[in-house]
Each structure stands twice: as structure tokens, then as C-alpha cells.
Write a protein that holds these residues in place. Structure first.
Motif, PDB file in Angstrom:
ATOM      1  N   LEU A 112      22.512  46.131  23.080  1.00  0.00           N
ATOM      2  CA  LEU A 112      21.457  46.948  22.480  1.00  0.00           C
ATOM      3  C   LEU A 112      20.993  46.354  21.145  1.00  0.00           C
ATOM      4  CD1 LEU A 112      22.820  50.545  23.204  1.00  0.00           C
ATOM      5  CD2 LEU A 112      20.841  49.454  24.253  1.00  0.00           C
ATOM      6  N   LYS A 113      21.937  45.819  20.377  1.00  0.00           N
ATOM      7  CA  LYS A 113      21.597  45.226  19.087  1.00  0.00           C
ATOM      8  C   LYS A 113      20.758  43.968  19.260  1.00  0.00           C
ATOM      9  CE  LYS A 113      23.836  44.162  14.659  1.00  0.00           C
ATOM     10  NZ  LYS A 113      25.141  44.021  13.959  1.00  0.00           N
ATOM     11  N   LEU A 114      21.082  43.171  20.292  1.00  0.00           N
ATOM     12  CA  LEU A 114      20.305  41.963  20.564  1.00  0.00           C
ATOM     13  C   LEU A 114      18.854  42.306  20.922  1.00  0.00           C
ATOM     14  CD1 LEU A 114      22.811  39.788  22.635  1.00  0.00           C
ATOM     15  CD2 LEU A 114      21.842  39.222  20.400  1.00  0.00           C
ATOM     16  N   ILE A 115      18.678  43.316  21.746  1.00  0.00           N
ATOM     17  CA  ILE A 115      17.322  43.694  22.143  1.00  0.00           C
ATOM     18  C   ILE A 115      16.553  44.263  20.952  1.00  0.00           C
ATOM     19  CG2 ILE A 115      15.992  45.279  23.601  1.00  0.00           C
ATOM     20  CD1 ILE A 115      18.152  44.974  25.706  1.00  0.00           C
ATOM     21  N   ARG A 116      17.243  45.054  20.149  1.00  0.00           N
ATOM     22  CA  ARG A 116      16.589  45.709  19.016  1.00  0.00           C
ATOM     23  C   ARG A 116      16.228  44.704  17.913  1.00  0.00           C
ATOM     24  NH1 ARG A 116      20.147  49.167  18.399  1.00  0.00           N
ATOM     25  NH2 ARG A 116      21.391  48.157  16.777  1.00  0.00           N
ATOM     26  N   GLU A 117      17.114  43.762  17.625  1.00  0.00           N
ATOM     27  CA  GLU A 117      16.910  42.876  16.480  1.00  0.00           C
ATOM     28  C   GLU A 117      16.386  41.488  16.857  1.00  0.00           C
ATOM     29  OE1 GLU A 117      20.285  42.704  13.924  1.00  0.00           O
ATOM     30  OE2 GLU A 117      20.694  44.871  14.034  1.00  0.00           O
ATOM     31  N   VAL A 118      16.593  41.080  18.108  1.00  0.00           N
ATOM     32  CA  VAL A 118      16.147  39.743  18.521  1.00  0.00           C
ATOM     33  C   VAL A 118      15.005  39.838  19.532  1.00  0.00           C
ATOM     34  CG1 VAL A 118      16.847  37.549  19.558  1.00  0.00           C
ATOM     35  CG2 VAL A 118      18.443  38.799  18.086  1.00  0.00           C
TER      36      VAL A 118
END
Length: 465
Positions: A206-212
Motif C-alpha cells: 500500500l505504501k509503494l502504491i501511495r508514495e511511488v
């Protein structure tokens, strides 16, 4: 600012990978499930077809040690927990009815979503907005221009941005997971949100999709990604593996124009005590664990072959449990439908009661999407022929006495009224509305026109002879 920790309870729908497999299996049609079982038999050494014969032509490998690690008990004979299907005593059921000779096309994504919307507790304005939103969903399952759609909802239905967003979020809970997303990142995020938070790589994904973002993920190196979101590199691998399990085009499976024979998975028979519901065990191949490879696992050594067999055993257990869970859920939903719609089975469409997904979900303590998947592309063998499980549902229409009648029952009433009309003076939609009001059914003229069109009946000016 003083910092503090607070605990607040929240409810959310989460899925482990094992549960996701069970849910995917639940929504499969009979033909798709047979193909899935065959694929598992071809790829997993621990699974074999169960033809009812436990003997084998090959010799059972001997155990070479006293250590016998527990291979785990798996109830693969799941079909034996149900009563065998009794032979029908109805004269109008011929043996050839076991398989419908005509073919059926795969349900479209739009039909599937509109059906779920009809079963959802929308108010009239939300229902109209939901229709607009669903019609704007492309074959990929995503919405391309949400801003213009939101503007039209405000102009045509008076829904402000918050109300439009709320309706959209409701549709985003429909099956298939990820539907009605406004971009690829949101589509994958909606699917990831269904996983349990303890799933390896879940938070990082989820963090990868949100920030990257997914577009940047395609060309980035794992160490670069780890530095970008300040996460250990080994967690990046698990997150990327989890993202790969999601479908970028969730609607694609519903646009396959394939045709297949209808094979009912549920059979119902009239008995002296009422209607009996049972699984049609002839439609699905029986599978079990391979006893010879189980004996090999009991050797207890640490060879590569042992590791492979143990991995296959774990996958086989999960597959068999998912298959068992699928059929238990299917039978439970079918029993609820038959219990509720006994009058429909006895007297036909006029006796069909109002029934929506939420009704069944509350009675069985299930999620609405589970009921939707359990009834999608499933059929029941009845004395009235082979019926789609969805035909047991119908939306509510209020009556003048404060009760409710099903939309299907109204269609049957319309057919009866139109059949009695004078050919030279056919009933207009306004007259049909008045006749329904006289019978206690409170519907608008446009609703009557919609039901008449759904029945394939032309307007009065075209029926006049």
C-alpha cells in the motif's frame, strides 16, 4: 502538542491469501471450477482424482524411518457430508433435464453490477446515480472520467460531491474486487484492502502504491524502492509479489463471450416434509490426497524431494479446504433461497417474494459480496426446470397496504393483465399503472414501462390490431 496513544475499535473486511482462493473458487461457474480442478491435478503431486477406488496398481513406498511427522488430516470426502440426491418422483422431470441442451453466454460486467445495485439498499436518488456510474464503467472495470460524471450527477440528480463519492464507494465494494476504480493505482489499492493486514508485504504494498505509484514500480530497482519508502529490501519483494496477485483489469473476466452447457450444481426435490436441497455431486470431479506421496512424507528426511512434497501438501490442503468451503457456502445459500421462496416453487412468478442480497446475508451472517459470488453463474435443478440462482431474488416494490411485492411478481401480473386486453383497445402504460394500483401495487408509470419493455412487450400503439 502532547502526544498520546488511543485505541478505537474498527470493522473492516480482510482476506488472507487462503481466503482469497476460497472466494475466487466460490464465484466460478461449474465449467470454470472443473478447469481449475484439472489444473490443480496437473500441477500438484499430492492431488489425485477420486474415482471411488482406494486401491492402486503401484506398490506403496515403504517408510524408511520411525519418525512419522503429522501430514495433517484433510477431509477430502466433502461430498459425503451431504445427503445423496434422491431420484425425483416428478413426472415432468426427464433424465435429459440433468444437462440443459441450450447454451448460455457469460454474464457481462454491466449486468453483474446492475444486478448487485438492484439488490443494494440505495435510496431513489442514489439508485439513479448508481445506474449512471455503472454505465460509465468500461470493459476493464475502471472509470476513466470521474470528474465529468460527478458533475452530471450534481446537475441531473442534485448529488453533491460527497454524496456522489459515497455512492461510488458503495459500488467499489461490489464484485469483482477493484471495480469502479478511477485509475490503476486505486484499482490495485481496492484489491489490496481486502487482504488481512498481517499478510506479508501488505503494508509495504500500500505504501509503494501511495508514495511511488504503479507506473514507477515497473522500472524501479528493489533497493531504490527500499530507499524511497525507507523500508528493508526484503520487504519490497513480498510487497511486489502481493501486488502481482491483483488484477489490473478486474472486469476483463466478464467480457469473455464464451458459451457452455448449463450444469446445475444444486438439486431440489419435493418430499412429504417439504423441499429437500442437495448438491449435485455429479457436476464436479472428486479429488483427494495421494496416499502414496503421503507415505513418502512420513519418512521425515530433509531432502529436496521432501521439501517439494511438503510444499505441495500444504497447497493441496488449502485447495481441498477451499473446495469444501465453496460447496458448504453454496448449499447454505441455496437452502436459504428455497426456504424463502417455497411459494415461488409451488405457484410460479406471481408468488415470488421480494428478496435482496442483504436479506440473505443477514440471515446467514455473511457479507453481501459473498452471497453475490455464491449465486453468480450457478443453477438449480427444480421441478420447473433449470433455474439460475439469481432468479430467486427480486427487488421490493411497495404496496398500498404498507407491504411489498417483488418486481418479478409485478411482471407476471402485467403479463396477465395484457393477456386479457382487447386487441383493438390495448392498455396504455398509464392504464396498466391504474390496474396495478387497483390490485394494491403502488408503482410509477415509468416503472411499468420498464417492466413491460423487460418482458419484450411492445407499447400499446404497436399492440393495437
Amino acid at each position: 502538542m502532547k502526544q498520546s496513544l488511543n485505541i478505537s475499535p474498527t470493522q473492516s473486511l480482510t482476506m488472507t491469501p487462503a481466503l482469497q482462493q476460497a472466494i475466487n473458487m466460490l464465484q466460478m461457474s461449474t465449467a470454470s471450477l472443473r478447469a481449475e480442478i484439472q489444473s490443480a491435478l496437473d500441477s500438484n503431486l499430492m492431488l489425485e482424482s477420486d474415482d471411488g477406488n482406494s486401491d492402486s496398481d503401484e506398490e506403496t513406498p515403504e517408510s524408511t524411518g520411525d519418525d512419522t511427522p503429522d501430514a495433517g488430516e484433510v477431509n477430502v470426502e466433502w461430498e459425503q457430508i451431504y445427503e445423496p440426491s434422491p431420484s425425483s418422483s416428478n413426472a415432468d422431470l426427464a433424465p435429459s433435464d440433468e444437462w440443459q441442451t441450450n447454451t448460455v453466454s457469460t454474464e457481462s460486467l454491466s449486468d453483474h453490477l446492475h444486478w448487485q445495485a438492484d439488490m443494494a439498499p440505495f435510496d431513489p436518488h442514489e439508485r439513479a446515480a448508481a445506474t449512471v456510474i455503472i454505465d460509465a464503467i468500461g470493459i476493464s472495470g475502471r472509470i476513466e472520467d470521474w470528474l465529468s460524471i460527478a458533475d452530471s450527477l450534481d446537475t441531473d440528480f442534485g448529488l453533491d460531491a460527497d454524496a456522489a463519492e459515497s455512492t461510488l464507494q458503495r459500488i467499489q465494494t461490489f464484485d469483482p474486487p477493484g471495480v469502479a476504480a478511477r485509475n490503476l493505482d486505486e484499482c490495485i489499492s481496492l484489491q489490496l484492502a481486502q487482504y488481512d493486514s498481517d499478510t506479508p508485504g501488505h503494508g509495504t504494498a500500500l505504501k509503494l502504491i501511495r508514495e511511488v505509484g504503479l507506473e514507477a514500480l515497473a522500472n524501479a530497482e528493489r533497493y531504490e524502492l527500499a530507499q524511497t519508502i525507507d523500508t528493508p529490501a526484503n520487504e519490497i519483494d513480498a510487497a511486489l509479489a502481493l501486488i502481482r496477485t491483483c488484477r489490473p483489469d478486474p472486469g476483463e473476466a466478464y467480457e469473455q463471450s464464451t458459451a457452455e452447457f448449463i450444469s446445475p450444481e444444486i438439486e431440489i426435490h419435493r418430499t412429504t416434509s417439504g423441499w429437500q436441497v442437495s448438491l449435485n455431486n455429479d457436476t464436479i470431479p472428486r479429488v483427494r490426497l495421494n496416499e502414496r506421496y503421503l507415505e513418502l512424507i512420513k519418512r521425515g528426511d530433509q531432502s529436496d524431494d521432501q521439501t517439494t512434497l511438503k510444499n505441495h501438501l500444504q497447497e493441496a490442503r488449502c485447495f481441498l479446504n477451499s473446495l469444501k468451503s465453496r460447496n458448504e457456502t453454496l448449499l447454505e445459500v441455496a437452502e436459504c433461497l428455497v426456504t424463502t421462496q417455497r411459494a415461488f416453487l409451488d405457484y410460479g412468478n406471481k408468488a415470488l417474494k421480494p428478496l435482496v442480497l442483504r436479506d440473505v446475508a443477514e440471515r446467514l451472517d455473511m457479507h453481501e459480496s459473498t452471497v453475490s459470488r455464491a449465486t453468480a453463474n450457478k443453477y438449480i435443478q427444480t421441478p420447473r426446470g433449470i433455474l439460475e440462482m439469481k432468479s430467486f431474488f427480486s427487488s421490493r416494490v411497495p404496496t398500498t397496504d404498507g407491504g411489498a411485492v417483488s418486481g418479478v411478481a409485478i411482471q407476471a401480473m402485467l403479463q396477465s393483465i395484457i393477456a386479457e386486453e382487447t386487441p383493438s383497445q390495448p392498455f396504455s402504460d398509464s392504464k396498466l399503472t391504474t390496474r396495478l394500483h387497483d390490485e394494491g401495487v403502488c408503482v410509477a408509470r415509468r416503472t411499468v414501462a420498464k417492466y413491460r419493455a423487460a418482458l419484450g412487450i411492445a407499447p400499446s400503439r404497436e399492440r393495437r390490431r
